[in-house]
Design a protein around this motif. Structure first.
Motif, PDB file in Angstrom:
ATOM      1  N   ILE A 121      -6.106 -70.898 -26.796  1.00 39.82           N
ATOM      2  CA  ILE A 121      -5.620 -69.773 -27.590  1.00 39.82           C
ATOM      3  C   ILE A 121      -5.009 -70.364 -28.850  1.00 39.82           C
ATOM      4  CG2 ILE A 121      -3.939 -67.898 -27.708  1.00 39.82           C
ATOM      5  CD1 ILE A 121      -5.537 -69.034 -24.435  1.00 39.82           C
ATOM      6  N   SER A 122      -5.461 -69.897 -30.025  1.00 36.53           N
ATOM      7  CA  SER A 122      -5.008 -70.528 -31.260  1.00 36.53           C
ATOM      8  C   SER A 122      -5.124 -69.600 -32.458  1.00 36.53           C
ATOM      9  CB  SER A 122      -5.837 -71.787 -31.524  1.00 36.53           C
ATOM     10  OG  SER A 122      -5.413 -72.413 -32.705  1.00 36.53           O
ATOM     11  N   ARG A 123      -4.235 -69.842 -33.424  1.00 35.78           N
ATOM     12  CA  ARG A 123      -4.290 -69.190 -34.733  1.00 35.78           C
ATOM     13  C   ARG A 123      -4.937 -70.102 -35.768  1.00 35.78           C
ATOM     14  NH1 ARG A 123       1.642 -66.464 -35.117  1.00 35.78           N
ATOM     15  NH2 ARG A 123       1.021 -64.449 -34.333  1.00 35.78           N
ATOM     16  N   GLN A 124      -5.190 -71.349 -35.412  1.00 34.27           N
ATOM     17  CA  GLN A 124      -5.608 -72.344 -36.395  1.00 34.27           C
ATOM     18  C   GLN A 124      -6.891 -71.985 -37.128  1.00 34.27           C
ATOM     19  OE1 GLN A 124      -6.088 -76.034 -34.331  1.00 34.27           O
ATOM     20  NE2 GLN A 124      -8.143 -75.559 -33.631  1.00 34.27           N
ATOM     21  N   TRP A 125      -7.738 -71.156 -36.556  1.00 38.14           N
ATOM     22  CA  TRP A 125      -9.011 -70.823 -37.177  1.00 38.14           C
ATOM     23  C   TRP A 125      -8.900 -69.707 -38.219  1.00 38.14           C
ATOM     24  CZ3 TRP A 125      -9.312 -70.942 -31.548  1.00 38.14           C
ATOM     25  CH2 TRP A 125      -9.781 -72.167 -31.070  1.00 38.14           C
ATOM     26  N   PHE A 126      -7.715 -69.143 -38.386  1.00 37.04           N
ATOM     27  CA  PHE A 126      -7.582 -67.964 -39.237  1.00 37.04           C
ATOM     28  C   PHE A 126      -6.540 -68.149 -40.323  1.00 37.04           C
ATOM     29  CE2 PHE A 126      -8.811 -66.704 -34.975  1.00 37.04           C
ATOM     30  CZ  PHE A 126     -10.027 -66.112 -35.249  1.00 37.04           C
ATOM     31  N   ARG A 127      -6.819 -67.571 -41.470  1.00 36.89           N
ATOM     32  CA  ARG A 127      -5.860 -67.569 -42.571  1.00 36.89           C
ATOM     33  C   ARG A 127      -4.849 -66.426 -42.401  1.00 36.89           C
ATOM     34  NH1 ARG A 127      -7.381 -70.683 -47.033  1.00 36.89           N
ATOM     35  NH2 ARG A 127      -9.486 -71.498 -46.841  1.00 36.89           N
ATOM     36  N   VAL A 128      -5.306 -65.349 -41.824  1.00 38.21           N
ATOM     37  CA  VAL A 128      -4.435 -64.188 -41.624  1.00 38.21           C
ATOM     38  C   VAL A 128      -3.513 -64.474 -40.445  1.00 38.21           C
ATOM     39  CG1 VAL A 128      -4.376 -61.717 -41.128  1.00 38.21           C
ATOM     40  CG2 VAL A 128      -6.250 -62.671 -42.468  1.00 38.21           C
ATOM     41  N   ARG A 129      -2.218 -64.412 -40.674  1.00 37.40           N
ATOM     42  CA  ARG A 129      -1.233 -64.790 -39.661  1.00 37.40           C
ATOM     43  C   ARG A 129      -1.297 -63.900 -38.422  1.00 37.40           C
ATOM     44  NH1 ARG A 129       3.035 -66.740 -37.528  1.00 37.40           N
ATOM     45  NH2 ARG A 129       5.077 -65.840 -37.366  1.00 37.40           N
ATOM     46  N   GLU A 130      -1.689 -62.674 -38.562  1.00 38.03           N
ATOM     47  CA  GLU A 130      -1.648 -61.739 -37.446  1.00 38.03           C
ATOM     48  C   GLU A 130      -2.865 -61.828 -36.530  1.00 38.03           C
ATOM     49  OE1 GLU A 130      -1.093 -60.682 -40.688  1.00 38.03           O
ATOM     50  OE2 GLU A 130       1.072 -60.740 -40.456  1.00 38.03           O
ATOM     51  N   THR A 131      -3.711 -62.818 -36.714  1.00 34.54           N
ATOM     52  CA  THR A 131      -4.916 -62.935 -35.896  1.00 34.54           C
ATOM     53  C   THR A 131      -4.924 -64.262 -35.146  1.00 34.54           C
ATOM     54  OG1 THR A 131      -6.150 -61.608 -37.482  1.00 34.54           O
ATOM     55  CG2 THR A 131      -7.440 -62.930 -35.956  1.00 34.54           C
ATOM     56  N   TYR A 132      -5.300 -64.205 -33.890  1.00 40.07           N
ATOM     57  CA  TYR A 132      -5.498 -65.431 -33.112  1.00 40.07           C
ATOM     58  C   TYR A 132      -6.725 -65.249 -32.234  1.00 40.07           C
ATOM     59  CZ  TYR A 132      -3.226 -63.154 -29.084  1.00 40.07           C
ATOM     60  OH  TYR A 132      -2.894 -62.307 -28.065  1.00 40.07           O
ATOM     61  N   ALA A 133      -7.215 -66.365 -31.708  1.00 41.20           N
ATOM     62  CA  ALA A 133      -8.434 -66.328 -30.896  1.00 41.20           C
ATOM     63  C   ALA A 133      -8.137 -66.789 -29.482  1.00 41.20           C
ATOM     64  CB  ALA A 133      -9.503 -67.220 -31.500  1.00 41.20           C
ATOM     65  N   VAL A 134      -8.816 -66.163 -28.539  1.00 43.94           N
ATOM     66  CA  VAL A 134      -8.866 -66.648 -27.164  1.00 43.94           C
ATOM     67  C   VAL A 134     -10.271 -67.229 -27.027  1.00 43.94           C
ATOM     68  CG1 VAL A 134      -8.764 -66.043 -24.726  1.00 43.94           C
ATOM     69  CG2 VAL A 134      -7.277 -64.849 -26.369  1.00 43.94           C
ATOM     70  N   ASN A 135     -10.353 -68.554 -27.070  1.00 46.13           N
ATOM     71  CA  ASN A 135     -11.638 -69.231 -27.000  1.00 46.13           C
ATOM     72  C   ASN A 135     -11.903 -69.624 -25.550  1.00 46.13           C
ATOM     73  OD1 ASN A 135     -13.997 -70.569 -27.597  1.00 46.13           O
ATOM     74  ND2 ASN A 135     -12.992 -72.379 -28.433  1.00 46.13           N
ATOM     75  N   VAL A 136     -12.786 -68.881 -24.897  1.00 46.25           N
ATOM     76  CA  VAL A 136     -13.155 -69.155 -23.507  1.00 46.25           C
ATOM     77  C   VAL A 136     -14.166 -70.294 -23.544  1.00 46.25           C
ATOM     78  CG1 VAL A 136     -14.149 -68.210 -21.399  1.00 46.25           C
ATOM     79  CG2 VAL A 136     -12.672 -66.780 -22.834  1.00 46.25           C
ATOM     80  N   VAL A 137     -13.760 -71.452 -23.054  1.00 41.20           N
ATOM     81  CA  VAL A 137     -14.548 -72.671 -23.191  1.00 41.20           C
ATOM     82  C   VAL A 137     -15.699 -72.729 -22.190  1.00 41.20           C
ATOM     83  CG1 VAL A 137     -14.428 -75.191 -23.077  1.00 41.20           C
ATOM     84  CG2 VAL A 137     -12.558 -73.896 -24.122  1.00 41.20           C
ATOM     85  N   ARG A 138     -15.431 -72.374 -20.954  1.00 39.20           N
ATOM     86  CA  ARG A 138     -16.472 -72.447 -19.921  1.00 39.20           C
ATOM     87  C   ARG A 138     -17.181 -71.109 -19.797  1.00 39.20           C
ATOM     88  NH1 ARG A 138     -15.114 -75.490 -14.508  1.00 39.20           N
ATOM     89  NH2 ARG A 138     -16.840 -74.116 -14.020  1.00 39.20           N
ATOM     90  N   GLU A 139     -18.495 -71.151 -19.825  1.00 42.67           N
ATOM     91  CA  GLU A 139     -19.316 -69.939 -19.730  1.00 42.67           C
ATOM     92  C   GLU A 139     -19.210 -69.259 -18.365  1.00 42.67           C
ATOM     93  OE1 GLU A 139     -21.369 -68.576 -22.145  1.00 42.67           O
ATOM     94  OE2 GLU A 139     -20.559 -70.018 -23.582  1.00 42.67           O
ATOM     95  N   ASP A 140     -18.960 -70.043 -17.309  1.00 46.01           N
ATOM     96  CA  ASP A 140     -18.964 -69.495 -15.952  1.00 46.01           C
ATOM     97  C   ASP A 140     -17.601 -68.967 -15.500  1.00 46.01           C
ATOM     98  OD1 ASP A 140     -17.811 -72.018 -15.846  1.00 46.01           O
ATOM     99  OD2 ASP A 140     -18.665 -72.515 -13.891  1.00 46.01           O
TER     100      ASP A 140
END
Length: 164
Positions: A121-140
């Motif tokens: 879970i990270s904000r590092q990919w976005f310039r807009v402060r109010e947005t973050y990502a939940v990057n689900v790494v494993r497909e299964d």
């Protein structure tokens, strides 16, 4: 798969969409107002409740339960004895434990099982402060569960800090 969350104050009654990386609505977080305890529902785009998040009442430590189809799925608690300030344990009903650690309030943390990364879970990919990502790494893995865990620990950390 990345899921994008437009960060807002997670107050009871808030409803907001979580989009997939293509901009499509993937999950609706539906805050239930006028309840004795914190209750959120994670729904699919058609409105079907995938996971219900509830504040656990009469608990010695702050805890939230995750339910699927009315059945207990997991319990989320802040770890008591941890060198890390923001460390949560997710105990699934079958006994599996997930570790959540990092800077929860900064939206920079990971969900791991037995040392293996499941979600970042990270904000590092976005310039807009109010947005973050939940990057689900494993497909299964269960993406809805990992998104629910992220929403849950952020809610618990904000409540502990007094942002309720």
């Amino acid at each position: 798969m990345k899921y994008l969350v437009r960060d807002k104050i997670f107050a009871i009654g808030d409803d907001y969409w979580i989009e997939d990386e293509r901009g499509r609505q993937a999950f609706l977080v539906d805050g239930k107002a006028l309840r004795l305890r914190d209750t959120l529902e994670l729904k699919d785009p058609s409105g079907y409740v995938l996971i219900t998040l509830r504040e656990k009442m009469l608990s010695l430590r702050d805890a939230m339960t995750l339910e699927r189809d009315g059945e207990a799925l997991a319990t989320v608690r802040k770890k008591r004895l941890s060198l890390l300030r923001n460390h949560y344990r997710v105990t699934l009903v079958e006994g599996t434990e997930l570790d959540v650690s990092g800077r929860i309030l900064d939206r920079e943390f990971v969900v791991e099982y037995d040392g293996e990364l499941l979600a970042h879970i990270s904000r590092q990919w976005f310039r807009v402060r109010e947005t973050y990502a939940v990057n689900v790494v494993r497909e299964d893995t269960d993406a809805a569960l990992l998104v629910a865990v992220a929403v849950c620990v952020i809610r618990m950390a904000e409540k502990e800090r007094g942002e309720d």
